[in-house]
Design an enzyme around this catalytic site. Structure first.
Site, PDB file in Angstrom:
ATOM      1  N   ASP A  89      42.305  42.210  52.445  1.00 12.09           N
ATOM      2  CA  ASP A  89      42.496  41.088  51.541  1.00 12.09           C
ATOM      3  C   ASP A  89      43.354  41.472  50.348  1.00 12.09           C
ATOM      4  O   ASP A  89      43.669  42.647  50.123  1.00 12.09           O
ATOM      5  CB  ASP A  89      41.140  40.586  51.043  1.00 12.09           C
ATOM      6  CG  ASP A  89      40.416  39.738  52.075  1.00 12.09           C
ATOM      7  OD1 ASP A  89      41.059  39.338  53.065  1.00 12.09           O
ATOM      8  OD2 ASP A  89      39.213  39.462  51.877  1.00 12.09           O
ATOM      9  N   LYS A 133      44.462  35.880  50.529  1.00 10.31           N
ATOM     10  CA  LYS A 133      44.500  34.469  50.164  1.00 10.31           C
ATOM     11  C   LYS A 133      44.929  34.378  48.708  1.00 10.31           C
ATOM     12  O   LYS A 133      44.314  34.988  47.843  1.00 10.31           O
ATOM     13  CB  LYS A 133      43.131  33.824  50.377  1.00 10.31           C
ATOM     14  CG  LYS A 133      42.668  33.885  51.827  1.00 10.31           C
ATOM     15  CD  LYS A 133      41.251  33.394  51.972  1.00 10.31           C
ATOM     16  CE  LYS A 133      40.830  33.326  53.430  1.00 10.31           C
ATOM     17  NZ  LYS A 133      40.865  34.637  54.100  1.00 10.31           N
ATOM     18  N   MET A 148      34.840  33.197  41.005  1.00  7.40           N
ATOM     19  CA  MET A 148      35.991  32.299  41.193  1.00  7.40           C
ATOM     20  C   MET A 148      36.007  31.159  40.181  1.00  7.40           C
ATOM     21  O   MET A 148      36.286  30.008  40.518  1.00  7.40           O
ATOM     22  CB  MET A 148      36.015  31.754  42.630  1.00  7.40           C
ATOM     23  CG  MET A 148      36.251  32.843  43.672  1.00  7.40           C
ATOM     24  SD  MET A 148      36.059  32.263  45.373  1.00  7.40           S
ATOM     25  CE  MET A 148      34.292  32.469  45.615  1.00  7.40           C
TER      26      MET A 148
END
Length: 266
Positions: free
Chosen positions: A39, A61, A171
């Site tokens: 990632d 991402k 997040m």
């Protein structure tokens, strides 16, 4: 596909950032891997544990969207394993804590691909500690709630989250203003101590503190970016009483970033 030609997938937690927080098992599995599927939030120093001729496949991402869809990642993992390779799926934090590791495990299970999970140190506990914030403290907070500000279209249960003794939100960086409005609207006191930690345990870690009602403005003022963790609760006020730990964190994370060796990595 005969069993002897089938590989194995390891869903590995890379920890919160600092390569020294990688587990011994994760480092060993990386050294033995033929393919590493990693990632965006994996420190270059962690990738240095991969053996020199391992294939590195980036599936990070970014920007709120998938550069590689989750379904494509499943296909990559299964295909690499069916080629007889030892595959490490390397994810920031812990694979099963807001990391979609459960989705990948289900896909591997359905495909009949052997797999294992190697837990990692999750940001929810490691990042506050690196910022000198104990998420629990006797007489202050006896419970901590971990959640994410992003639910893929399903709104968080703000009434529940507003009541948490200590709330740690993953997040939350790009959603601070709406998060604060939601928490205060659900009954959380606007004066509750809060902190935002950017890039916790990384070399460029930064921390801002403010009452909950002002934390979004403080983060904007200091131009904090992603990844960021929001911590809400009286435990944040303990940071001011731990100057030695604050100073230690600044020193520990002030070194130059590690670089990935180029030879043999794709």
């Amino acid at each position: 596909m005969r069993e002897q030609t089938r590989g194995r997938v390891f869903l590995v937690g890379a920890g919160p950032g600092d390569p020294e927080l990688l587990t011994l098992r994760a480092a060993r599995v990386l050294r033995e891997a033929d393919t590493v599927v990693h990632d965006r939030l994996v420190h270059p120093g962690v990738l240095e544990h991969a053996r020199p001729h391992a294939r590195l496949i980036y599936v990070g991402k970014e920007g709120g969207g998938d550069s590689v869809s989750q379904e494509e990642i499943h296909v990559i993992l299964i295909a690499q394993a069916l080629l007889g390779r030892r595959v490490v799926r390397l994810k920031g934090g812990d694979p099963f804590v807001f990391g979609r590791g459960g989705e990948e495990a289900l896909a591997l299970e359905e495909a009949g691909v052997p797999y294992e999970v190697v837990p990692g140190l999750t940001a929810g506990t490691a990042v506050p500690a690196a910022a000198a914030i104990p998420v629990t403290h006797r007489g202050v907070s006896g419970a901590v709630t971990f959640a994410t500000a992003y639910r893929g279209g399903s709104p968080p249960a703000w009434d529940f989250l507003a009541k948490a003794q200590t709330l740690v939100l993953y997040m939350a960086g790009s959603r601070l203003e709406e998060t604060v409005r939601a928490l205060v609207g659900a009954g959380r006191s606007a004066s509750t101590p809060a902190a935002v930690v950017e890039a916790g345990t990384w070399e460029h870690q930064r921390v801002v503190e403010a009452p909950l009602s002002h934390i979004a403005q403080a983060a904007t003022r200091d131009a904090l970016g992603s990844p960021s963790l929001l911590i809400v609760g009286e435990v944040v006020s303990l940071r001011g009483r731990l100057p030695s730990l604050v100073a230690q964190g600044s020193t520990e994370h002030g070194h130059a970033p590690a670089r990935v060796a180029e030879g043999g990595h794709e």
